[in-house]
Design a protein around this motif. Structure first.
Motif, PDB file in Angstrom:
ATOM      1  N   LYS A   1       5.304  -1.756  13.603  1.00 19.32           N
ATOM      2  CA  LYS A   1       5.628  -0.703  14.574  1.00 19.32           C
ATOM      3  C   LYS A   1       6.249   0.511  13.895  1.00 19.32           C
ATOM      4  CE  LYS A   1       4.212  -2.396  18.472  1.00 19.32           C
ATOM      5  NZ  LYS A   1       3.076  -1.751  19.177  1.00 19.32           N
ATOM      6  N   THR A   2       7.005   0.260  12.837  1.00 21.87           N
ATOM      7  CA  THR A   2       7.614   1.359  12.098  1.00 21.87           C
ATOM      8  C   THR A   2       6.554   2.187  11.394  1.00 21.87           C
ATOM      9  OG1 THR A   2       9.668   0.117  11.776  1.00 21.87           O
ATOM     10  CG2 THR A   2       9.231   1.934  10.259  1.00 21.87           C
ATOM     11  N   ALA A   3       5.614   1.509  10.737  1.00 21.91           N
ATOM     12  CA  ALA A   3       4.528   2.229  10.066  1.00 21.91           C
ATOM     13  C   ALA A   3       3.729   3.050  11.067  1.00 21.91           C
ATOM     14  CB  ALA A   3       3.616   1.245   9.340  1.00 21.91           C
ATOM     15  N   GLU A   4       3.489   2.495  12.230  1.00 24.36           N
ATOM     16  CA  GLU A   4       2.751   3.219  13.271  1.00 24.36           C
ATOM     17  C   GLU A   4       3.543   4.438  13.743  1.00 24.36           C
ATOM     18  OE1 GLU A   4       0.329   2.192  17.396  1.00 24.36           O
ATOM     19  OE2 GLU A   4       2.027   0.932  16.821  1.00 24.36           O
ATOM     20  N   ALA A   5       4.837   4.257  13.954  1.00 22.31           N
ATOM     21  CA  ALA A   5       5.685   5.360  14.431  1.00 22.31           C
ATOM     22  C   ALA A   5       5.718   6.503  13.425  1.00 22.31           C
ATOM     23  CB  ALA A   5       7.102   4.850  14.692  1.00 22.31           C
ATOM     24  N   LEU A   6       5.762   6.180  12.145  1.00 20.56           N
ATOM     25  CA  LEU A   6       5.789   7.225  11.123  1.00 20.56           C
ATOM     26  C   LEU A   6       4.496   8.033  11.118  1.00 20.56           C
ATOM     27  CD1 LEU A   6       7.572   5.249   8.281  1.00 20.56           C
ATOM     28  CD2 LEU A   6       8.450   7.294   9.436  1.00 20.56           C
ATOM     29  N   GLY A   7       3.403   7.412  11.498  1.00 20.23           N
ATOM     30  CA  GLY A   7       2.154   8.148  11.628  1.00 20.23           C
ATOM     31  C   GLY A   7       2.191   9.118  12.792  1.00 20.23           C
ATOM     32  N   ILE A   8       2.805   8.695  13.881  1.00 13.46           N
ATOM     33  CA  ILE A   8       2.923   9.571  15.049  1.00 13.46           C
ATOM     34  C   ILE A   8       3.784  10.790  14.709  1.00 13.46           C
ATOM     35  CG2 ILE A   8       3.822   9.748  17.406  1.00 13.46           C
ATOM     36  CD1 ILE A   8       3.172   6.740  17.713  1.00 13.46           C
TER      37      ILE A   8
ATOM     38  N   ILE B   1      -9.626  -0.904  -2.500  1.00 17.25           N
ATOM     39  CA  ILE B   1     -10.440  -0.793  -1.284  1.00 17.25           C
ATOM     40  C   ILE B   1      -9.651  -0.134  -0.154  1.00 17.25           C
ATOM     41  CG2 ILE B   1     -11.485  -2.179   0.564  1.00 17.25           C
ATOM     42  CD1 ILE B   1     -12.585  -3.998  -1.703  1.00 17.25           C
ATOM     43  N   ASP B   2      -8.380  -0.511  -0.021  1.00 14.28           N
ATOM     44  CA  ASP B   2      -7.539   0.115   1.015  1.00 14.28           C
ATOM     45  C   ASP B   2      -7.313   1.594   0.721  1.00 14.28           C
ATOM     46  OD1 ASP B   2      -7.314  -2.159   2.520  1.00 14.28           O
ATOM     47  OD2 ASP B   2      -5.376  -2.761   1.687  1.00 14.28           O
ATOM     48  N   LEU B   3      -7.103   1.927  -0.537  1.00 15.93           N
ATOM     49  CA  LEU B   3      -6.889   3.325  -0.913  1.00 15.93           C
ATOM     50  C   LEU B   3      -8.145   4.162  -0.698  1.00 15.93           C
ATOM     51  CD1 LEU B   3      -4.894   2.712  -4.213  1.00 15.93           C
ATOM     52  CD2 LEU B   3      -3.958   3.585  -2.056  1.00 15.93           C
ATOM     53  N   ILE B   4      -9.283   3.590  -1.036  1.00 16.69           N
ATOM     54  CA  ILE B   4     -10.556   4.288  -0.814  1.00 16.69           C
ATOM     55  C   ILE B   4     -10.759   4.570   0.669  1.00 16.69           C
ATOM     56  CG2 ILE B   4     -13.066   4.072  -0.940  1.00 16.69           C
ATOM     57  CD1 ILE B   4     -12.601   2.386  -3.518  1.00 16.69           C
TER      58      ILE B   4
ATOM     59  N   SER C   1      -1.352  -7.981   6.552  1.00 18.32           N
ATOM     60  CA  SER C   1      -2.517  -7.094   6.720  1.00 18.32           C
ATOM     61  C   SER C   1      -2.313  -6.102   7.856  1.00 18.32           C
ATOM     62  CB  SER C   1      -3.779  -7.927   6.968  1.00 18.32           C
ATOM     63  OG  SER C   1      -3.650  -8.707   8.149  1.00 18.32           O
ATOM     64  N   GLY C   2      -1.585  -6.506   8.898  1.00 24.17           N
ATOM     65  CA  GLY C   2      -1.331  -5.596  10.011  1.00 24.17           C
ATOM     66  C   GLY C   2      -0.457  -4.421   9.597  1.00 24.17           C
ATOM     67  N   VAL C   3       0.563  -4.696   8.813  1.00 23.02           N
ATOM     68  CA  VAL C   3       1.426  -3.620   8.312  1.00 23.02           C
ATOM     69  C   VAL C   3       0.617  -2.688   7.427  1.00 23.02           C
ATOM     70  CG1 VAL C   3       3.461  -3.061   6.934  1.00 23.02           C
ATOM     71  CG2 VAL C   3       3.489  -5.059   8.448  1.00 23.02           C
ATOM     72  N   ARG C   4      -0.202  -3.265   6.564  1.00 24.87           N
ATOM     73  CA  ARG C   4      -1.030  -2.434   5.681  1.00 24.87           C
ATOM     74  C   ARG C   4      -1.999  -1.574   6.493  1.00 24.87           C
ATOM     75  NH1 ARG C   4      -1.459  -7.370   2.925  1.00 24.87           N
ATOM     76  NH2 ARG C   4      -3.681  -7.540   3.419  1.00 24.87           N
ATOM     77  N   TYR C   5      -2.530  -2.133   7.567  1.00 19.98           N
ATOM     78  CA  TYR C   5      -3.454  -1.360   8.417  1.00 19.98           C
ATOM     79  C   TYR C   5      -2.741  -0.144   9.020  1.00 19.98           C
ATOM     80  CZ  TYR C   5      -6.004   0.037  12.584  1.00 19.98           C
ATOM     81  OH  TYR C   5      -6.638   0.782  13.550  1.00 19.98           O
ATOM     82  N   PHE C   6      -1.567  -0.352   9.586  1.00 22.55           N
ATOM     83  CA  PHE C   6      -0.856   0.766  10.209  1.00 22.55           C
ATOM     84  C   PHE C   6      -0.381   1.777   9.165  1.00 22.55           C
ATOM     85  CE2 PHE C   6      -0.334  -2.193  13.874  1.00 22.55           C
ATOM     86  CZ  PHE C   6      -0.911  -1.375  14.829  1.00 22.55           C
ATOM     87  N   ALA C   7      -0.029   1.295   7.982  1.00 25.22           N
ATOM     88  CA  ALA C   7       0.344   2.228   6.907  1.00 25.22           C
ATOM     89  C   ALA C   7      -0.854   3.094   6.534  1.00 25.22           C
ATOM     90  CB  ALA C   7       0.845   1.456   5.698  1.00 25.22           C
ATOM     91  N   GLN C   8      -2.020   2.477   6.445  1.00 27.92           N
ATOM     92  CA  GLN C   8      -3.245   3.222   6.129  1.00 27.92           C
ATOM     93  C   GLN C   8      -3.546   4.268   7.201  1.00 27.92           C
ATOM     94  OE1 GLN C   8      -7.847   1.991   6.384  1.00 27.92           O
ATOM     95  NE2 GLN C   8      -6.722   0.802   4.864  1.00 27.92           N
ATOM     96  N   GLU C   9      -3.519   3.845   8.454  1.00 25.53           N
ATOM     97  CA  GLU C   9      -3.815   4.772   9.551  1.00 25.53           C
ATOM     98  C   GLU C   9      -2.800   5.909   9.620  1.00 25.53           C
ATOM     99  OE1 GLU C   9      -6.558   4.701  11.726  1.00 25.53           O
ATOM    100  OE2 GLU C   9      -7.178   3.362  10.098  1.00 25.53           O
TER     101      GLU C   9
END
Length: 225
Positions: A119-126, A183-186, A146-154
């Motif tokens: 949720k923190t990673a998602e909030a920082l994107g907002i 792969i995540d960075l790409i 993997s969920g944290v990594r996904y939100f960090a990526q987004e």
């Protein structure tokens, strides 16, 4: 015809009722009221002895954007003993869209709870502040979930811009021998849709890992559309 308590009665319930379930419901209902009178009792309820009440109060305050007093009331909830309260605090701070929350959210990226970190990673994107780029990049590379990594990526994609592109490009060079990270960075570069990314992606077509090569080719194709 059922009886519906008034605003004042819900405020009284939140402050005085001995039953946590009643206080929780009152906080939830008050969160749907766009009346400034609900803000002070909700702020007080962030300190309630019951974690369910605290979570509902933090959730309710999330709708009040650009109000320093609500932001300052919710930030300490990132350190609450209850995981659900901390997770909701991160979400609410994103919704509030106040950059004053960024330093506390950056610390929360190290929380022991997966839900809180996500949720923190998602909030920082907002909030989309460049100050979060390196912390989000670290989460994308290092977090075990993997969920944290996904939100960090987004969130890196949401922040975008030259700073993200340069940071991700540098990380690609640093982690060239780690296909999973590459792969995540790409994927970040692919979603940024900047033709300058092709210069970074093209050398990866010769990478020894087939998945990395395929991902790089896909990312280059995305930029060609």
């Amino acid at each position: 015809m059922s009886y519906e308590p008034s605003l004042e009665e819900y405020i009284h319930q939140l402050a005085r009722d001995p039953k946590p379930s009643v206080r929780q419901n009152a906080a939830f209902i008050l969160g749907r009221w766009r009346d400034l009178r609900v803000v002070p009792p909700l702020i007080t309820a962030v300190q309630d002895e019951d974690p369910g009440v605290r979570m509902r109060a933090v959730e309710a305050l999330g709708v009040w954007k650009h109000m320093p007093e609500t932001v300052q009331a919710v930030i300490p909830a990132l350190g609450d003993a209850d995981e659900a309260v901390r997770s909701q605090a991160a979400r609410s701070l994103g919704l509030m869209q106040d950059v004053d929350a960024v330093p506390a959210l950056l610390e929360a990226l190290n929380d022991t709870s997966v839900a809180v970190r996500a949720k923190t990673a998602e909030a920082l994107g907002i909030l989309a502040q460049p100050a979060a780029i390196m912390a989000l990049l670290r989460a994308l590379i290092e977090d075990d979930d993997s969920g944290v990594r996904y939100f960090a990526q987004e969130s890196l994609v949401q922040i975008g811009g030259a700073a993200v592109r340069e940071s991700v490009s540098d990380a690609i060079q640093q982690y060239y021998d780690e296909p999973g990270i590459l792969i995540d960075l790409i994927s970040v570069l692919a979603k940024l849709r900047d033709s300058r990314n092709i210069e970074v992606l093209r050398p990866l077509l010769a990478h020894p890992d087939e998945d990395v090569k395929a991902m790089a080719q896909w990312a280059i194709t995305e930029h060609s559309h």
